[in-house]
Design a protein around this motif. Sequence first.
Motif, short mmCIF file in Angstrom:
data_model
loop_
_atom_site.label_atom_id
_atom_site.label_comp_id
_atom_site.label_asym_id
_atom_site.label_seq_id
_atom_site.Cartn_x
_atom_site.Cartn_y
_atom_site.Cartn_z
N GLY A 20 0.75 -1.24 0.00
CA GLY A 20 0.00 0.00 0.00
C GLY A 20 0.78 1.29 0.00
N THR A 21 2.09 1.25 -0.20
CA THR A 21 2.88 2.47 -0.30
C THR A 21 3.37 2.62 -1.73
N ASP A 22 2.90 3.64 -2.41
CA ASP A 22 3.23 3.85 -3.81
C ASP A 22 4.63 4.45 -3.92
N VAL A 23 5.52 3.78 -4.63
CA VAL A 23 6.91 4.22 -4.74
C VAL A 23 7.36 4.14 -6.19
N ARG A 24 8.49 4.78 -6.46
CA ARG A 24 9.12 4.69 -7.77
C ARG A 24 10.63 4.53 -7.59
N ILE A 25 11.24 3.74 -8.45
CA ILE A 25 12.68 3.55 -8.48
C ILE A 25 13.29 4.64 -9.35
N VAL A 26 14.35 5.29 -8.84
CA VAL A 26 14.94 6.41 -9.56
C VAL A 26 16.39 6.16 -9.97
N ALA A 27 16.97 5.03 -9.57
CA ALA A 27 18.33 4.68 -9.98
C ALA A 27 18.53 3.19 -9.74
N ALA A 28 19.45 2.61 -10.51
CA ALA A 28 19.71 1.17 -10.39
C ALA A 28 21.19 0.90 -10.64
N ARG A 29 21.69 -0.08 -9.92
CA ARG A 29 23.07 -0.52 -10.14
C ARG A 29 23.12 -2.03 -10.02
N GLU A 30 24.20 -2.60 -10.52
CA GLU A 30 24.44 -4.03 -10.40
C GLU A 30 25.93 -4.26 -10.26
N SER A 31 26.31 -5.48 -9.98
CA SER A 31 27.72 -5.82 -9.88
C SER A 31 28.37 -5.79 -11.25
N ALA A 32 29.59 -5.30 -11.30
CA ALA A 32 30.32 -5.34 -12.56
C ALA A 32 30.67 -6.76 -12.97
N ASP A 33 30.69 -7.67 -12.01
CA ASP A 33 31.01 -9.08 -12.28
C ASP A 33 30.19 -9.96 -11.35
N PRO A 34 28.86 -10.09 -11.60
CA PRO A 34 27.99 -10.79 -10.65
C PRO A 34 28.33 -12.25 -10.46
N ALA A 35 28.93 -12.90 -11.46
CA ALA A 35 29.24 -14.32 -11.33
C ALA A 35 30.29 -14.57 -10.26
N ASN A 36 31.21 -13.63 -10.09
CA ASN A 36 32.31 -13.84 -9.14
C ASN A 36 32.17 -13.03 -7.86
N HIS A 37 31.12 -12.21 -7.78
CA HIS A 37 30.97 -11.36 -6.60
C HIS A 37 29.53 -11.38 -6.12
N PRO A 38 29.08 -12.49 -5.54
CA PRO A 38 27.71 -12.52 -5.01
C PRO A 38 27.57 -11.59 -3.81
N VAL A 39 26.39 -11.01 -3.67
CA VAL A 39 26.12 -10.12 -2.54
C VAL A 39 25.87 -10.92 -1.27
N TYR A 40 25.23 -12.09 -1.44
CA TYR A 40 24.86 -12.92 -0.29
C TYR A 40 25.56 -14.27 -0.33
N GLU A 41 25.73 -14.84 0.85
CA GLU A 41 26.09 -16.24 1.01
C GLU A 41 25.00 -16.91 1.82
N LEU A 42 24.91 -18.22 1.72
CA LEU A 42 23.98 -18.96 2.57
C LEU A 42 24.72 -19.42 3.81
N GLY A 43 24.36 -18.84 4.95
CA GLY A 43 24.96 -19.28 6.21
C GLY A 43 24.38 -20.61 6.62
N VAL A 44 25.24 -21.51 7.11
CA VAL A 44 24.84 -22.85 7.54
C VAL A 44 25.12 -23.00 9.03
N ALA A 45 24.12 -23.44 9.77
CA ALA A 45 24.25 -23.57 11.21
C ALA A 45 25.24 -24.67 11.58
N PRO A 46 25.89 -24.55 12.73
CA PRO A 46 26.78 -25.63 13.19
C PRO A 46 26.02 -26.95 13.25
N GLY A 47 26.60 -27.96 12.63
CA GLY A 47 25.99 -29.29 12.65
C GLY A 47 25.04 -29.57 11.52
N ALA A 48 24.58 -28.55 10.80
CA ALA A 48 23.68 -28.77 9.66
C ALA A 48 24.52 -29.20 8.46
N LYS A 49 24.15 -30.30 7.86
CA LYS A 49 24.94 -30.85 6.76
C LYS A 49 24.42 -30.30 5.43
#
Length: 350
Positions: A113-142
């Motif tokens: 319900g909040t009307d917004v607009r995007i006014v700028a955008a960027r991305e990684s220059a090399d997304p294949a080798n520079h992910p923004v996120y990793e998946l954290g795995v808890a101790p003991g989780a295989k």
Amino acid sequence: MSRRGLSRPLIRAALAAPLGLVALSGCGSDDPGATLALTAALPDAPAADTVLRVGDPATQVALETSGLIAELDVKVEWANITGGPKTLEAFRADAIDIGSVADIPPLFAHWTGTDVRIVAARESADPANHPVYELGVAPGAKVRTAKDLKGKKIAYSPGQAQGALVLNVLREAGLSQDDVEFVEMQSVDDAFSVALAGKQVDVAPLGQTLAKTYLAKYERDGASTIDPGVRDDAWTLYAPTTVLEDADKAAAIKEYVVAWTQAQAWISEHPDEFAKAFYVDHEGLSPEDAAYVVQAIGAHRVLADWDEFIARHQQTVDTLVEAQDQEPLEAETLYDRRYEKVIADAVGAS
């Protein structure tokens, strides 16, 4: 991207507040600017007393450290606000005019319900080798690959980029939501890493900063991270349409978008300086961890042509519509493409 490609002059101006010292209140010029249609041409400049309230601490630090802030021709009040939920809360409280987030928060602002607009955008220059996120795995989780997510408890934040990331990871691994157990929570501060450490969840998406600190604390106990294996590098500036309908605010945003574009180029060209100024001095990381995060994230590319970015955003929309039963949405309608030309001029694009 070189500074020479960002040669549009910006006139010097004073800033209204130092780093992080902004009360979340509706402040700015006393009289709003004239009403501006969302299809009307952007004004050349705002009124002299216009104040733009910005939630974008990384850009603030980059502008201050680089000296580019002296060229910003608009008064700015900075708010130390990041992340989709906090930014949306600030919009709804009329506390800020523009925020810096990934590509999911603008969608959920619209859907809630909040009307917004995007006014700028960027991305990684090399997304294949520079992910923004990793998946954290808890101790003991295989969990060593995405296919190992079957049967696991996964931290899930539906209104943030991390939520879409989880859905995309499952899709690429040939899994569905029925194959895992979602534990819904907001990824604010270190909530996800705390949930991992306490084994409330088996897996959670972590930004590079949190991934590094999570491993530093818990790797000795068996914690780990894995590459999600999907693209996750979309980033935007966005604002409520009510702000963009204020002629002075819309003009101020035009100036800020140019400064933001310059700041992203400076960050990419000066990673060591940015690492110290932002990740060490502002975020409290050690120099070693800051260097790791900057290297992991890599350089950014500000987009002067939004067509491909919007097409990818539409794919994300379609994923969320199917997985979360959201209302169908044309992603194009969330973009204020008047600012696309502003950015194209700033980077010297035709």
